[in-house]
Design an enzyme around this catalytic site. Sequence first.
Site, mmCIF file in Angstrom:
data_model
loop_
_atom_site.group_PDB
_atom_site.id
_atom_site.type_symbol
_atom_site.label_atom_id
_atom_site.label_comp_id
_atom_site.label_asym_id
_atom_site.label_seq_id
_atom_site.Cartn_x
_atom_site.Cartn_y
_atom_site.Cartn_z
ATOM 1 N N ARG A 158 14.354 39.468 -11.121
ATOM 2 C CA ARG A 158 14.714 38.122 -11.558
ATOM 3 C C ARG A 158 15.113 37.312 -10.335
ATOM 4 O O ARG A 158 15.784 37.816 -9.425
ATOM 5 C CB ARG A 158 15.889 38.153 -12.546
ATOM 6 C CG ARG A 158 15.542 38.734 -13.913
ATOM 7 C CD ARG A 158 14.603 37.822 -14.690
ATOM 8 N NE ARG A 158 14.364 38.288 -16.045
ATOM 9 C CZ ARG A 158 13.357 39.098 -16.397
ATOM 10 N NH1 ARG A 158 12.498 39.523 -15.483
ATOM 11 N NH2 ARG A 158 13.206 39.447 -17.668
ATOM 12 N N GLU A 172 11.499 28.763 -13.716
ATOM 13 C CA GLU A 172 10.110 28.993 -14.110
ATOM 14 C C GLU A 172 9.771 28.075 -15.275
ATOM 15 O O GLU A 172 10.425 28.134 -16.323
ATOM 16 C CB GLU A 172 9.901 30.453 -14.482
ATOM 17 C CG GLU A 172 10.132 31.393 -13.302
ATOM 18 C CD GLU A 172 9.736 32.831 -13.603
ATOM 19 O OE1 GLU A 172 9.397 33.139 -14.766
ATOM 20 O OE2 GLU A 172 9.770 33.652 -12.659
ATOM 21 N N HIS A 204 4.911 35.039 -11.556
ATOM 22 C CA HIS A 204 5.503 35.972 -12.520
ATOM 23 C C HIS A 204 4.421 36.602 -13.398
ATOM 24 O O HIS A 204 4.560 36.720 -14.622
ATOM 25 C CB HIS A 204 6.540 35.258 -13.390
ATOM 26 C CG HIS A 204 7.538 36.205 -13.998
ATOM 27 N ND1 HIS A 204 8.772 35.814 -14.471
ATOM 28 C CD2 HIS A 204 7.481 37.550 -14.224
ATOM 29 C CE1 HIS A 204 9.428 36.855 -14.964
ATOM 30 N NE2 HIS A 204 8.659 37.919 -14.825
#
Length: 327
Positions: free
Chosen positions: A228, A257, A281
């Site tokens: 993260r 994000e 991601h």
Amino acid sequence: MAAPTGREVRGAYEDVLGPLAKVAFLEGLEPPARRSALAEAVALVTWDPWRELEEPERPLLAGVELVQLLSAGADHLRFAELPGHLVVASNVGAYAEPIAEHALAVALALAKRLPQNHARLARGVFRAQGPSRWVQGATVAVLGLGGIGRATARRFRALGARVLAVNTTGRTDEPVEFCGTLADLDRVLSQADVIVVCLPLTRATRGLIGRRELALMKPDAILVNVARGAIVDEEALFERLRDYPEFSAGIDTWWEEPRAGAPFRTRFPFFELPNLLGSPHNSPLVPGMEVTAARRAAENVRRFLLGQPLRGLVRREDYEPAPGEGR
């Protein structure tokens, strides 16, 4: 059991649970049928119950005993709004193999200076500038030895790297050279050529890697974050990359994000730096991953129904603020 999921993975739930449970798929059901399924359910499989359930449906969680997440992390949950009786389990290890491959690919690209050399070639510069790095014989620090960390350690060991690890207990049956706790973080960071962050985002790990920790790393270390973004201090990492050109970082998980289709921005101009390699991601996104994740989640629900130990049991105190603390 209720599962808000698409038709393409329904077979995974039915195969695993068989006659043990009645599986109701919330997707596509009319509101009365959804409410009826939730009222009967003892387990709910979900990415995020507050995002996927309508407000009138949320009180029906009073009868649910297990929330089984499809995600490997639980940091997105609003625990204060979940009934206190609920057991929450993350989908630990479900995405370990593709994420570990991604971490290795990023580390290899940075060790071989592929982004920098690509940029030079694009400018018309055909010149070898500095040797690339060995992974064989390198020291790799794996922060977090859950499913992703273990899979990552195996891949680096296969290339001849020595692995130092950090987890919550300081113990593991994974054949690493050293395993410690967060109390050993300074020692591990200072020795590593490559650092791979695989930790969950909790109260203990938020901001774990800041200026002091980055300064402990070797000037030419490689930092890869597949966990993260908030585990690493954003501004401190940018300054480290800017001020130490031999240092490099690979980032798959970002501080902010956007939802699909929205523009992506960073607070600092990371992409002006040649020693950064980024990805959106997407490390777990490989063919068949949705079915694999559904099957892993269903297997954990099966354990719950049989009274067996759960994988990925989430401790609320790791995410909730202590009494008197703000978020």
